[in-house]
Write a protein that holds these residues in place. Structure first.
Motif, PDB file in Angstrom:
ATOM      1  N   ASN A  79      11.029   4.339   8.016  1.00  0.00           N
ATOM      2  CA  ASN A  79      12.211   4.206   7.156  1.00  0.00           C
ATOM      3  C   ASN A  79      11.899   3.643   5.775  1.00  0.00           C
ATOM      4  O   ASN A  79      12.756   3.011   5.145  1.00  0.00           O
ATOM      5  CB  ASN A  79      13.295   3.369   7.841  1.00  0.00           C
ATOM      6  CG  ASN A  79      13.873   4.086   9.029  1.00  0.00           C
ATOM      7  OD1 ASN A  79      14.111   5.292   8.978  1.00  0.00           O
ATOM      8  ND2 ASN A  79      14.079   3.361  10.109  1.00  0.00           N
ATOM      9  N   LYS A  80      10.680   3.839   5.308  1.00  0.00           N
ATOM     10  CA  LYS A  80      10.330   3.461   3.941  1.00  0.00           C
ATOM     11  C   LYS A  80      10.858   4.505   2.959  1.00  0.00           C
ATOM     12  O   LYS A  80      11.113   4.179   1.799  1.00  0.00           O
ATOM     13  CB  LYS A  80       8.817   3.334   3.786  1.00  0.00           C
ATOM     14  CG  LYS A  80       8.220   2.162   4.527  1.00  0.00           C
ATOM     15  CD  LYS A  80       6.728   2.097   4.298  1.00  0.00           C
ATOM     16  CE  LYS A  80       6.116   0.915   5.027  1.00  0.00           C
ATOM     17  NZ  LYS A  80       4.662   0.878   4.831  1.00  0.00           N
ATOM     18  N   ILE A  88       8.540   4.725  -3.016  1.00  0.00           N
ATOM     19  CA  ILE A  88       8.653   3.627  -2.043  1.00  0.00           C
ATOM     20  C   ILE A  88       9.037   2.336  -2.755  1.00  0.00           C
ATOM     21  O   ILE A  88       9.836   1.538  -2.245  1.00  0.00           O
ATOM     22  CB  ILE A  88       7.343   3.451  -1.255  1.00  0.00           C
ATOM     23  CG1 ILE A  88       7.117   4.647  -0.329  1.00  0.00           C
ATOM     24  CG2 ILE A  88       7.336   2.148  -0.458  1.00  0.00           C
ATOM     25  CD1 ILE A  88       5.743   4.700   0.302  1.00  0.00           C
ATOM     26  N   ASN A  89       8.520   2.146  -3.979  1.00  0.00           N
ATOM     27  CA  ASN A  89       8.807   0.936  -4.756  1.00  0.00           C
ATOM     28  C   ASN A  89      10.163   0.975  -5.452  1.00  0.00           C
ATOM     29  O   ASN A  89      10.495   0.068  -6.206  1.00  0.00           O
ATOM     30  CB  ASN A  89       7.712   0.709  -5.802  1.00  0.00           C
ATOM     31  CG  ASN A  89       6.385   0.360  -5.171  1.00  0.00           C
ATOM     32  OD1 ASN A  89       6.315  -0.065  -4.025  1.00  0.00           O
ATOM     33  ND2 ASN A  89       5.317   0.548  -5.919  1.00  0.00           N
ATOM     34  N   HIS A  95       5.067  11.617   6.474  1.00  0.00           N
ATOM     35  CA  HIS A  95       5.535  11.536   7.867  1.00  0.00           C
ATOM     36  C   HIS A  95       5.657  10.081   8.330  1.00  0.00           C
ATOM     37  O   HIS A  95       6.694   9.681   8.882  1.00  0.00           O
ATOM     38  CB  HIS A  95       4.601  12.318   8.781  1.00  0.00           C
ATOM     39  CG  HIS A  95       4.974  12.213  10.218  1.00  0.00           C
ATOM     40  ND1 HIS A  95       6.051  12.893  10.745  1.00  0.00           N
ATOM     41  CD2 HIS A  95       4.430  11.495  11.241  1.00  0.00           C
ATOM     42  CE1 HIS A  95       6.148  12.605  12.032  1.00  0.00           C
ATOM     43  NE2 HIS A  95       5.188  11.763  12.351  1.00  0.00           N
ATOM     44  N   GLN A  96       4.647   9.273   8.097  1.00  0.00           N
ATOM     45  CA  GLN A  96       4.666   7.880   8.557  1.00  0.00           C
ATOM     46  C   GLN A  96       5.727   7.070   7.815  1.00  0.00           C
ATOM     47  O   GLN A  96       6.426   6.259   8.421  1.00  0.00           O
ATOM     48  CB  GLN A  96       3.280   7.238   8.370  1.00  0.00           C
ATOM     49  CG  GLN A  96       3.158   5.878   9.017  1.00  0.00           C
ATOM     50  CD  GLN A  96       3.309   5.924  10.539  1.00  0.00           C
ATOM     51  OE1 GLN A  96       2.911   6.887  11.196  1.00  0.00           O
ATOM     52  NE2 GLN A  96       3.893   4.887  11.098  1.00  0.00           N
ATOM     53  N   GLU A  97       5.855   7.300   6.515  1.00  0.00           N
ATOM     54  CA  GLU A  97       6.855   6.574   5.723  1.00  0.00           C
ATOM     55  C   GLU A  97       8.271   6.910   6.181  1.00  0.00           C
ATOM     56  O   GLU A  97       9.148   6.047   6.180  1.00  0.00           O
ATOM     57  CB  GLU A  97       6.679   6.876   4.237  1.00  0.00           C
ATOM     58  CG  GLU A  97       5.440   6.242   3.618  1.00  0.00           C
ATOM     59  CD  GLU A  97       4.146   7.004   3.893  1.00  0.00           C
ATOM     60  OE1 GLU A  97       4.188   8.065   4.554  1.00  0.00           O
ATOM     61  OE2 GLU A  97       3.098   6.531   3.439  1.00  0.00           O
TER      62      GLU A  97
END
Length: 64
Positions: free
Chosen positions: A29-30, A9-10, A23-25
């Protein structure tokens, strides 16, 4: 796995993970899936240890 996901993500690279963990990411769209193909895993977990560690509590707990 959580650290690998956060590093991805970073912007620090890519990671292979279980899609249910991100799933949430994906929804936010992360993260994105670079390939449309998934690899079936067999839904198994294994604890690997040298023969000398078979008496370790983690090993006996996992084996029960």
């Amino acid at each position: 796995m959580g650290l690998a996901i956060q590093a991805t993500i970073n912007g620090q690279g890519i990671a292979m993970t279980d899609i249910t963990l991100i799933h949430q990411e994906l929804k936010e769209n992360k993260l994105l899936l670079p390939f449309s193909t998934a690899v079936p895993t067999g839904y198994s977990f294994y604890l690997v240890a040298p023969d000398t560690n078979h008496q370790h509590p983690a090993f006996t707990d996992f084996n029960n």
